[in-house]
Every structure is written in C-alpha cells, then in structure tokens.
Design an enzyme around this catalytic site. Structure first.
Site, PDB file in Angstrom:
ATOM      1  N   SER A   1       0.838  -1.214   0.000  1.00 10.84           N
ATOM      2  CA  SER A   1       0.000   0.000   0.000  1.00 10.84           C
ATOM      3  C   SER A   1       0.868   1.257   0.000  1.00 10.84           C
ATOM      4  O   SER A   1       0.598   2.214  -0.732  1.00 10.84           O
ATOM      5  CB  SER A   1      -0.862   0.050   1.269  1.00 10.84           C
ATOM      6  OG  SER A   1      -1.950  -0.801   1.156  1.00 10.84           O
TER       7      SER A   1
ATOM      8  N   GLY B   1      -6.182  -3.156  -7.665  1.00  8.07           N
ATOM      9  CA  GLY B   1      -7.283  -2.235  -7.383  1.00  8.07           C
ATOM     10  C   GLY B   1      -6.764  -0.901  -6.872  1.00  8.07           C
ATOM     11  O   GLY B   1      -7.313   0.161  -7.195  1.00  8.07           O
TER      12      GLY B   1
ATOM     13  N   SER C   1     -13.274   2.522   3.049  1.00  5.35           N
ATOM     14  CA  SER C   1     -12.307   2.038   2.065  1.00  5.35           C
ATOM     15  C   SER C   1     -11.225   3.077   1.845  1.00  5.35           C
ATOM     16  O   SER C   1     -11.508   4.210   1.456  1.00  5.35           O
ATOM     17  CB  SER C   1     -13.021   1.751   0.734  1.00  5.35           C
ATOM     18  OG  SER C   1     -12.095   1.784  -0.331  1.00  5.35           O
TER      19      SER C   1
ATOM     20  N   GLN D   1      -9.067   2.977  -0.445  1.00  7.07           N
ATOM     21  CA  GLN D   1      -8.917   3.240  -1.880  1.00  7.07           C
ATOM     22  C   GLN D   1      -9.884   4.341  -2.311  1.00  7.07           C
ATOM     23  O   GLN D   1      -9.527   5.232  -3.070  1.00  7.07           O
ATOM     24  CB  GLN D   1      -9.142   1.963  -2.678  1.00  7.07           C
ATOM     25  CG  GLN D   1      -8.053   0.930  -2.405  1.00  7.07           C
ATOM     26  CD  GLN D   1      -8.216  -0.344  -3.198  1.00  7.07           C
ATOM     27  OE1 GLN D   1      -9.214  -0.540  -3.878  1.00  7.07           O
ATOM     28  NE2 GLN D   1      -7.242  -1.215  -3.097  1.00  7.07           N
TER      29      GLN D   1
ATOM     30  N   ASP E   1      -7.446  -7.340   4.871  1.00  6.90           N
ATOM     31  CA  ASP E   1      -6.672  -8.251   4.012  1.00  6.90           C
ATOM     32  C   ASP E   1      -6.201  -9.508   4.749  1.00  6.90           C
ATOM     33  O   ASP E   1      -5.713 -10.453   4.122  1.00  6.90           O
ATOM     34  CB  ASP E   1      -5.464  -7.512   3.415  1.00  6.90           C
ATOM     35  CG  ASP E   1      -5.901  -6.466   2.392  1.00  6.90           C
ATOM     36  OD1 ASP E   1      -7.030  -6.567   1.879  1.00  6.90           O
ATOM     37  OD2 ASP E   1      -5.110  -5.545   2.115  1.00  6.90           O
TER      38      ASP E   1
ATOM     39  N   LYS F   1     -13.004  -8.321  -3.381  1.00  6.63           N
ATOM     40  CA  LYS F   1     -11.539  -8.247  -3.501  1.00  6.63           C
ATOM     41  C   LYS F   1     -11.087  -8.995  -4.757  1.00  6.63           C
ATOM     42  O   LYS F   1     -11.881  -9.255  -5.645  1.00  6.63           O
ATOM     43  CB  LYS F   1     -10.895  -8.799  -2.232  1.00  6.63           C
ATOM     44  CG  LYS F   1     -11.245  -7.997  -0.983  1.00  6.63           C
ATOM     45  CD  LYS F   1     -10.614  -6.629  -1.009  1.00  6.63           C
ATOM     46  CE  LYS F   1     -11.025  -5.793   0.185  1.00  6.63           C
ATOM     47  NZ  LYS F   1     -10.563  -4.421   0.112  1.00  6.63           N
TER      48      LYS F   1
ATOM     49  N   ARG G   1     -13.491 -13.464  -1.433  1.00  2.00           N
ATOM     50  CA  ARG G   1     -12.621 -14.135  -0.454  1.00  2.00           C
ATOM     51  C   ARG G   1     -13.402 -14.906   0.600  1.00  2.00           C
ATOM     52  O   ARG G   1     -12.856 -15.828   1.210  1.00  2.00           O
ATOM     53  CB  ARG G   1     -11.674 -13.113   0.201  1.00  2.00           C
ATOM     54  CG  ARG G   1     -10.562 -12.699  -0.737  1.00  2.00           C
ATOM     55  CD  ARG G   1      -9.522 -11.813  -0.083  1.00  2.00           C
ATOM     56  NE  ARG G   1      -8.439 -11.551  -1.041  1.00  2.00           N
ATOM     57  CZ  ARG G   1      -7.671 -10.471  -1.018  1.00  2.00           C
ATOM     58  NH1 ARG G   1      -7.825  -9.556  -0.097  1.00  2.00           N
ATOM     59  NH2 ARG G   1      -6.704 -10.324  -1.926  1.00  2.00           N
TER      60      ARG G   1
ATOM     61  N   ARG H   1      -3.665 -13.566  -1.867  1.00  7.66           N
ATOM     62  CA  ARG H   1      -3.875 -13.800  -0.426  1.00  7.66           C
ATOM     63  C   ARG H   1      -4.481 -15.175  -0.152  1.00  7.66           C
ATOM     64  O   ARG H   1      -4.253 -15.756   0.905  1.00  7.66           O
ATOM     65  CB  ARG H   1      -4.727 -12.682   0.188  1.00  7.66           C
ATOM     66  CG  ARG H   1      -4.062 -11.329   0.043  1.00  7.66           C
ATOM     67  CD  ARG H   1      -4.327 -10.360   1.159  1.00  7.66           C
ATOM     68  NE  ARG H   1      -3.743  -9.071   0.813  1.00  7.66           N
ATOM     69  CZ  ARG H   1      -2.471  -8.737   0.977  1.00  7.66           C
ATOM     70  NH1 ARG H   1      -1.617  -9.588   1.532  1.00  7.66           N
ATOM     71  NH2 ARG H   1      -2.005  -7.564   0.607  1.00  7.66           N
TER      72      ARG H   1
HETATM   73  C1  S3P Z   1      -5.728  -0.819   0.093  1.00  5.97           C
HETATM   74  C2  S3P Z   1      -6.932  -0.735   0.721  1.00  5.97           C
HETATM   75  C3  S3P Z   1      -7.801  -1.894   0.983  1.00  5.97           C
HETATM   76  C4  S3P Z   1      -7.045  -3.210   0.868  1.00  5.97           C
HETATM   77  C5  S3P Z   1      -6.171  -3.251  -0.350  1.00  5.97           C
HETATM   78  C6  S3P Z   1      -5.158  -2.116  -0.334  1.00  5.97           C
HETATM   79  C7  S3P Z   1      -4.960   0.412  -0.147  1.00  5.97           C
HETATM   80  O1  S3P Z   1      -8.846  -1.898   0.029  1.00  5.97           O
HETATM   81  O2  S3P Z   1      -7.944  -4.292   0.843  1.00  5.97           O
HETATM   82  O3  S3P Z   1      -5.460  -4.479  -0.388  1.00  5.97           O
HETATM   83  O4  S3P Z   1      -3.753   0.327  -0.455  1.00  5.97           O
HETATM   84  O5  S3P Z   1      -5.543   1.491  -0.027  1.00  5.97           O
HETATM   85  P1  S3P Z   1     -10.190  -1.050   0.290  1.00  5.97           P
HETATM   86  O6  S3P Z   1      -9.778   0.324   0.538  1.00  5.97           O
HETATM   87  O7  S3P Z   1     -10.998  -1.151  -0.954  1.00  5.97           O
HETATM   88  O8  S3P Z   1     -10.850  -1.726   1.454  1.00  5.97           O
END
Ligand code: S3P
Length: 423
Positions: free
Chosen positions: A23, A91, A162, A164, A309, A336, A340, A383
C-alpha cells in the site's frame, strides 16, 4: 506453477526481515510523480502490483531509476500517455490513479486484468463525478476512460470504510478548486493522509473526516516499512505450527493496519513487540511470535477495515483455535481479487475445516485436525495462495496448491522466506 506443501518436522525458527509494504509503495511512487524534483524511495516493493503503479507513472512522463533505491524524477506535472495504462491485478493502482487522472488536462484509459475488470468502480466514479470528473466505464467496471476536467471540491460521506475510495477522492482534491472533505463510517488505513502530510500537502484530519485543498507536493526521501499484511502469514504459521519461535524485523505497525495483532492478542497469542520507531511518518517495529494455545472470538465492526486483508489467514488460524470464531461486517471481502469469503470457506472445507460462510462473514469451529491430501485452488488471488500455504503446514497429508505464483502480486519473496524459517 503448482506447489506441494506438507507438515514440517519441526516448528518455524529464526529471524527474517518482512518485505516492503504494498500500500505504501503504491503511494510513494504515485505521490512522487506529483512533486517537482527527485524523490528517493527506499525499500520499494518487488510485488507486481506496485510495479504496475510504477509502469503507469513512467507512461505519465516521470523518470524512474533503480540504483540501490528507486529514484523518481518529475516536473510535478504529468504528460498525456500514448497508450492505455494497465493496472494489472491492482485495485489500488486503478482507484488511486483514477483520482489523480480525473483532474489532469488530458484524457487517459485505465485497464485491468480479468479479475480487476470484474471489480466495482462505482464507489470511485460516483464521488469523482460529483467533483466534475468525466469517466466512462463498462457498467461501472474497468476499463475506465477518463476525460480530464477542472474539478471542484466536495464534502463526501463515503458509504464504505475504504482507503482506496478515500484516497481517490483526496488525490482528486489536490487538483480541485476548493476544499475537499471525505468522511468514512470507520477509519480505514491512513497511509495517504500520512504521506501527503509528509510531502507538504495542505491536509487536515479530524476523526473520521479528512480535508485537502489544492497543493503542490515536495519531493522527499520515503522509507517504506515491511508489510504487516505480508507478516501475517509468518505470524499465523508460527502461532499454529508447534515449537515455533520467530522474529520478524521491520513490520509496519500503523494502528490503522494492526487489527490482526489486536485480535490475536484477544485469542491468547504470544506476540511481543520488541522495538518501535517512526520512519517517514509511519510506525514500525520488530515482532517475536511463539506457538500459542488460542481461543476463538468474534471479530466485527470498526476493527474490520484494520484487518480486511488478513481475514483469509485469520480463518486458517481459527481452524486451529479452541471454540468458535465469528467474523461479521466483512461483506466487502466479496469484492476483492476474488470473493474471499466464498473462496476461503470452499478451500478450507476441502481440507477438513468446520467452516461456514454467512452473507457478511465466516463462522469457524475449532480446533480441527485438517486432513489435506487434496488439490487446492487459488482463484487468481495472492492472499488465498498464501493463506492456504499456511493451512498446508498443519494438514496431516500433503496438499497441492494450484497456480501458486499468484503470490508474486504482493510478495515474490514468500517461498524463500518460508523455506528459511522451516529449515
Ligand atoms: C488498500 C486498501 C484496501 C485493501 C487493499 C489495499 C490500499 O482496500 O484491501 O489491499 O492500499 O488502499 P479497500 O480500501 O478497498 O478496502
């Protein structure tokens, strides 16, 4: 590549350094593109996902040089790409880059692999569109055609916790005319906030709300800690394989990521934090982990984003734990790299676990003697591959994990590090 796993003759022993946080690696390279000058990234991840982010940044005009460290030189202004921008399986790459690209003065197209092309993008298209972004998608899925626009700030209450989504909006906010605020229902990982602040952005955090205004970033040296989500597999294995005692060096301990440690402590795990320090605004430390007698518990609510995760490997641990473990409020796990919840329940059942899926989680009854002796699927999900490897270490009979090389998405060092601890 398929991989055979069998029960080791003795426990895991020794000390390893945990590979770089995925991340934080994504953010380090993307944010360095937005700074005028040369940024130095120490300990950049070797995983395929962060490398997808790096390749996209190169297509947007930055110069990237690997010496011992990764040097990113940028004018702070991106240039129009001449090809589509491929996010691979990542993602984080797609959702964060969409935020950056929405406010540029050029158009771009973000594409992804088969798994990423099935994942929901409405969660970012909706707020970015409210900011004035113009994004065409395939029914709210990739590919995303982004037509750069002048953006304006918004005050957005995100329906999901989230990082992200939060990061995508905050990054678009760096290019917007007035203040952008995102509020989330529970706190998700805050690496974006910490790194933007470290690089001089005008960003403020007030509990669950974060605000940003148009800012230029300053190039920095960014040192990336080890990934607690990668450490999770070694922690899990040491806890459930008898006679184990290991030390994990340089584990990222940002409190928005340490839900796993809190849950394991509640279950009775023998985990000691040896040494804590702050590097580039992120907390890190070393962990000593010993084989432990564990008891099941309920995992729900605001802890879920802090261990999202780690839930597949937590399900593996729960098969070796006395009593019942109930995981709730984790429905986003179905969105995901694979579903999962379904995937881990299906595969652990094949090994002999007493495990059921619920709409928003998993119920596991332990402790079970996993039988193994079967072939296991990985659902193109790194994972899943790593969690099932850990399960294989406590199965009576050897298991065969199909397409094990999906581990390279986040941790190409996985096999080598496990072999070291197991010999
Ligand atoms: C991440 C946020 C998480 C996580 C992903 C990495 C990030 O996703 O599951 O592996 O780097 O911001 P979400 O924000 O969609 O939950």
């Amino acid at each position: 590549m398929d991989k055979k796993i069998s029960k080791p003759n003795s426990g895991l022993k020794g000390q390893i350094t945990i590979p770089s946080d995925k991340s934080i690696s994504h953010r380090a390279v993307m944010f360095s593109c937005l700074a005028n000058g040369t940024s130095v990234i120490k300990n950049f991840s070797k995983g395929q996902d962060p490398l997808s982010s790096l390749e996209i940044c190169k297509k947007l005009g930055v110069i990237a040089e690997f010496k011992d460290d990764l040097y990113i030189t940028s004018t702070g202004k991106l240039i129009p790409p001449t090809t589509d921008l491929c996010c691979g399986n990542s993602g984080t790459t797609m959702r964060l880059m969409a935020g950056i690209l929405a406010g540029q003065n050029f158009n771009s197209i973000l594409t992804g692999d088969e798994s990423l092309s099935k994942r929901p993008m409405k969660r970012i298209i909706t707020p970015l569109s409210l900011m004035g972004a113009k994004i065409n998608s395939n029914n709210d899925k990739a590919p995303l055609e982004i037509y750069g626009q002048n953006l304006h700030g918004i005050n957005y209450s995100s329906p999901i916790a989230s990082a992200q989504v939060k990061s995508s909006i905050l990054l678009a906010g760096l290019f917007a005319d007035n203040k952008t605020t995102v509020t989330e229902p529970y706190l998700s990982r805050n690496h974006t906030e910490l790194m933007l602040s470290y690089m001089g952005a005008d960003i403020t955090v007030n509990n669950l709300s974060t605000s940003v205004t148009r800012s230029e970033l300053i190039p920095k040296t960014i040192e990336i800690p080890g990934d607690i989500s990668s450490a999770a597999y070694f922690i899990a294995a040491a806890l459930i394989v008898p006679n184990s005692e290991i030390i994990l060096k340089n584990v990222g301990l940002n409190p928005t990521r340490t839900g796993l440690l809190d849950v394991l402590k509640k279950m009775g795990a023998n985990i000691e934090i040896l040494d804590k320090q702050t590097i580039s605004n992120e907390l890190t430390g070393d962990l000593r982990v010993k084989y432990s007698d564990l008891t099941g518990c309920t995992i729900e609510g605001d802890i879920i984003p802090r261990l999202i995760d780690e839930i597949p490997v937590l399900a593996v641990i729960a098969t070796q734990t006395q009593g019942q473990t109930v995981i709730k409020d984790a429905q986003d796990l179905r969105n995901k790299e694979s579903d999962r919840i379904k995937a881990v329940v299906t595969e652990l059942k094949k090994l002999g676990a007493d495990i059921e899926e619920t709409p928003d989680g998993i119920i596991i009854n332990g402790k079970t003697n996993l039988q193994g002796g079967v072939e296991i699927e990985t659902y193109h999900d790194h994972r899943l591959a790593m969690s099932l490897y850990v399960a294989g270490l406590v199965c009576k009979k050897e298991i065969l994990i199909k397409d094990f090389d999906w581990v390279n998405i986040s941790m190409p060092e996985f096999d080598e590090l496990f072999s070291y601890l197991l010999t």
